[in-house]
Design an enzyme around this catalytic site. Structure first.
Site, PDB file in Angstrom:
ATOM      1  N   GLU B  62      41.576   9.478  -0.316  1.00  0.00           N
ATOM      2  CA  GLU B  62      42.636   8.694   0.332  1.00  0.00           C
ATOM      3  C   GLU B  62      42.272   7.228   0.476  1.00  0.00           C
ATOM      4  O   GLU B  62      43.109   6.347   0.270  1.00  0.00           O
ATOM      5  CB  GLU B  62      42.976   9.288   1.708  1.00  0.00           C
ATOM      6  CG  GLU B  62      43.676  10.640   1.657  1.00  0.00           C
ATOM      7  CD  GLU B  62      42.733  11.817   1.495  1.00  0.00           C
ATOM      8  OE1 GLU B  62      41.495  11.605   1.499  1.00  0.00           O
ATOM      9  OE2 GLU B  62      43.207  12.964   1.370  1.00  0.00           O
ATOM     10  N   HIS B 130      45.532  19.183  10.956  1.00  0.00           N
ATOM     11  CA  HIS B 130      46.681  18.996  10.059  1.00  0.00           C
ATOM     12  C   HIS B 130      47.935  18.963  10.919  1.00  0.00           C
ATOM     13  O   HIS B 130      48.928  19.601  10.624  1.00  0.00           O
ATOM     14  CB  HIS B 130      46.779  20.136   9.037  1.00  0.00           C
ATOM     15  CG  HIS B 130      45.724  20.110   7.975  1.00  0.00           C
ATOM     16  ND1 HIS B 130      44.381  20.149   8.260  1.00  0.00           N
ATOM     17  CD2 HIS B 130      45.815  20.042   6.619  1.00  0.00           C
ATOM     18  CE1 HIS B 130      43.697  20.124   7.122  1.00  0.00           C
ATOM     19  NE2 HIS B 130      44.539  20.060   6.121  1.00  0.00           N
TER      20      HIS B 130
END
Lengths: 417, 338
Positions: B62, B130
């Site tokens: 990322e 998450h």
């Protein structure tokens, strides 16, 4: 010429600084960078270095007395320009000049390196005198990396840089004036005074602002290369970073993707042996940075970063590969930082012998020797260049000192489109 | 006119923008794998067939690919970068905050980063990592615009606005609102479908939207909490409480015009936020209202938010973590009853 040696801005509290003792006597010849006296602040005892070569002509503040930052301590006289000349160094010739380069091209490269050295030396003086705001990270000793790489680029190619961005900016074609104005925080600076030393850049000249987070510019450079590739522009990007950046995840993530997509990016690691004060062998098991390329499936190469033409030719090869979809390339340039990491860093962690050894490998001296040995160029040519640059910088300094500061309304502009 | 869920509406918006402007491209993980998912929530499903050169499928990196998106944007491209889960924005945040958001300013206006970033958020049975609502971490970053979409019509129009804007824009989407289908269907999903016009349209990035008009109390919410607030608003109506429910939608900048008009009318405000109460976006909005419209307030602003804990896994605890209709109604009644 006579230069005033002023008390550096060393105190964090603004209190007077005591001169402990002088390390030289009147009449002694001192070199730029040589410790001349020892001072004691509220925090520590530190050495003050000469800012120019010459003789100690006057000692104004005696040992035991105090002085405020900016007060004149001594007068050092000199008629020498501060860039080292081939004659000063007296080292054997280390660079053979290939016959293929023409005289103007070679003198142009020399001029660019001298420009960087003189600029950095002058900026250091301005900081130590407390005239210039902020902090600085300088690149004396690393001129060949910036100049050699940028000479291999076209005008519409790009570079990215770091907090140590002055040399790269000058090599890519930013002007002394727009940079000095920026360092003085003036609205006429290349970033309107909003960037400063660590974010030097001018996108219109092929350099985005320096990215001062270590390795933060490496993914950005890969992205620039991706844009060039997607738009089929045949441009390349040269991404400068130091050995310290190689331990960051950003380096590994970016070079992996650049390799995967064969991006036109030159990853230029200026390995100057130190990340801030930490030597590379304390933070790397394998200190050959270019070896990293192989593990990502692309070409890496290590060359002498203090030999201008070696750097130039290595960069040329890498540029050629990038323009023909054979990029990226990781180019490791071995060099040495002769100044502190940032201002006020006396570099006590660099061993004396090591400093001396690298001082003997000064890139400007070596190139000058090669130029002189070639026969076509003589000392007068080089002196003329150095004197011209001296004048150019002095004129720019005078202008920058009174360059217009930004209006307060500028605080709120350029945040959003 | 067709009925679409958020995932489909975003997919169409991306495709239409890529069709319109060849500098637009997508970059992210698992976004362009034939036979794959089309990103974690099917948004880009099948787009690699239409745009094989502009769907850039990345390694799991990322920090790296957000930086690549920043660099490409600076060189004239208009990337749409997404993370599979909003929580991963922490990995990319150096590039988002230090580079994308600041580049225009520190270059004195010479550089721009027209970058769209998309991030799914919300507690959805996946435990703590998450699940976070990440809005709070990015709303205080000058140079960045932050929006949150709660229905398909807005999702499409806002994505299009974002692609055409010259600033870096972070769009938050909620996992329970996507209407993802097939293997990526979410249990507990909420209907956020809209009628989508055939014509090209945009929704402005800087405006809140009144979803239910009322005069007794203003309820401010976004993403999933907007839907919970609308349910609470309807129940309050049956008790003769006339609630105005506003979709804050633009989290940076905050639309104090729309919010202020409502506060002047009702004098009572409840802000609903999924995510820990301390340091949330609701705190910023409450302070902003206090500063601007304090004299119109009949009672102090109330926040209904999650407790200050990580998102738990156990469904019974996760449900307790998320603000619910009952809590919102109680808060509204408390303001009205004094």
């Amino acid at each position: 010429m006579k230069f005033e040696l002023k008390m550096p801005d060393l105190s964090t509290t603004g209190s007077p600084i005591k001169v402990v003792h002088w390390l030289v006597a009147i009449g002694d010849v001192v070199e730029r960078g040589q410790a001349v006296l020892e001072v004691e602040t509220d925090k520590a005892t530190m050495e003050v270095e000469a800012i120019n070569n010459g003789k100690l002509l006057e000692m104004i503040v005696a040992a035991g007395q105090e002085a405020n930052a900016g007060e004149v301590l001594a007068i050092i006289g000199t008629e020498e320009s501060s860039a080292p000349t081939a004659l000063e160094a007296g080292r054997p010739l280390q660079t053979q000049l290939p016959k293929k380069y023409d005289r103007d091209f070679l003198l142009g490269l020399y001029e660019r390196m001298v420009l960087i050295r003189q600029f950095e030396d002058r900026v250091k003086t301005l900081f130590l005198e407390g005239i210039m705001p902020g902090t600085i990270h300088q690149c004396q000793g690393q001129e060949a990396t910036a100049v050699g790489v940028c000479a291999a680029l076209k005008e519409d190619d790009f570079i990215t840089s770091t907090f140590r961005s002055h040399g790269h900016a000058l090599a890519k074609g930013l002007t002394v004036q727009e940079m000095l104005d920026e360092l003085f925080g003036a609205m006429t600076g290349c970033c309107k005074g909003k960037g400063g030393s660590m974010h030097m850049g001018n996108i219109e000249k092929g350099m985005i602002p320096g990215i001062a987070i270590v390795a933060g510019g490496i993914p950005v450079a890969a992205g620039m290369a991706l844009a060039f590739k997607m738009r089929k522009t045949r441009q390349v990007v040269a991404c400068f970073f130091g050995d310290g950046g190689v331990a960051e995840g950003a380096f590994h993530e970016a070079v992996n993707m650049a390799a995967l997509w064969s991006l036109p990016a030159l990853f230029i690691c200026e390995n100057n042996l130190y990340g801030a004060s930490t030597r590379i062998d304390q933070v790397m098991k394998n200190t050959t940075v270019s070896d990293r390329a192989a593990s990502y499936g692309f070409r890496g190469e290590t060359v002498d970063g203090n030999d201008l033409l070696t750097v130039y030719e290595a960069a040329q090869r890498a540029v050629e590969e990038c323009r023909t979809d054979q990029g990226p390339v990781l180019l490791e340039l071995l060099t040495y930082r002769r100044t502190g990491h940032s201002r006020r860093d006396p570099c006590h962690y660099q061993p004396k012998e090591e400093r001396a050894d690298w001082s003997n490998k000064d890139p400007i001296v070596r190139f000058a020797q090669a130029l002189l040995a070639d026969g076509d160029i003589d000392q007068t040519d080089l002196d003329a260049i150095r004197e011209r640059i001296d004048r150019e910088i002095e004129a720019a300094v005078e202008q920058a000192k009174t360059a217009p500061q930004p209006p307060l309304s500028d605080l709120l502009t350029d945040v959003y489109a | 006119m067709k009925r679409q869920a958020i995932a489909e509406a975003l997919r169409d918006a991306i495709a239409e923008e890529m069709e319109r402007d060849e500098t637009v491209f997508c970059i992210g993980e698992d976004i362009a794998v034939p036979g794959g998912w089309g990103g974690a929530f099917t948004v880009t499903l099948g787009l690699e067939k239409r745009f094989p050169d502009r769907m850039i499928n990345t390694p799991i990196a990322e920090l790296g690919f957000f930086g690549i998106a920043v660099g490409a944007a600076m060189m004239g491209m208009r990337p749409i970068a997404d993370v599979q889960y909003g929580d991963f924005l922490f990995l990319a945040s150096d590039q988002i905050i230090n580079n994308a958001a600041k580049m225009r300013y520190m270059s004195g206006g010479r550089c721009q980063v027209p970058l769209v970033m998309r991030a799914p958020v919300g507690a959805t049975g996946r435990g703590s990592q998450h699940a976070q609502n990440m809005e709070r971490y990015f709303t205080g970053v000058p140079g960045l615009k932050v929006v949150a979409v709660s229905n398909a019509y807005d999702a499409k129009g806002i994505l299009k606005s974002a692609v055409r804007d010259d600033n870096p824009i972070l769009i938050f989407e909620h996992k329970l609102l996507y209407g993802s289908k097939g293997a990526r269907v979410e249990s507990g999903a909420v209907d956020a479908t809209s009628d989508i016009p055939e014509n090209d349209y945009i929704v402005p990035l800087d405006q809140a939207e009144v979803r239910q008009s009322g005069s007794d109390v203003t309820i401010l919410a976004w993403l999933l909490m907007l839907h919970v607030s609308l349910a609470a608003g309807q129940q309050l109506a049956s008790e003769n409480v006339d609630a105005e429910v506003i979709d804050v939608r633009s989290l940076s900048p905050i639309d104090y015009q729309t919010i202020g008009d409502s506060v002047k009318k009702t004098g009572r405000v409840v802000i609903i936020e999924e995510g820990p109460k301390t340091g949330g976006v609701s705190a910023e909005i409450a302070a902003g209202i206090q500063e601007r419209f304090g004299r119109y307030l009949k009672a102090p602003v109330i926040r209904v938010a999650s407790p200050d804990v990580p998102v738990p896994f156990s469904p019974i605890l996760e449900n307790a973590y998320r603000p619910n209709v009952t809590q919102i109604m109680q808060a509204a009644r408390r303001l009205i009853d004094g």
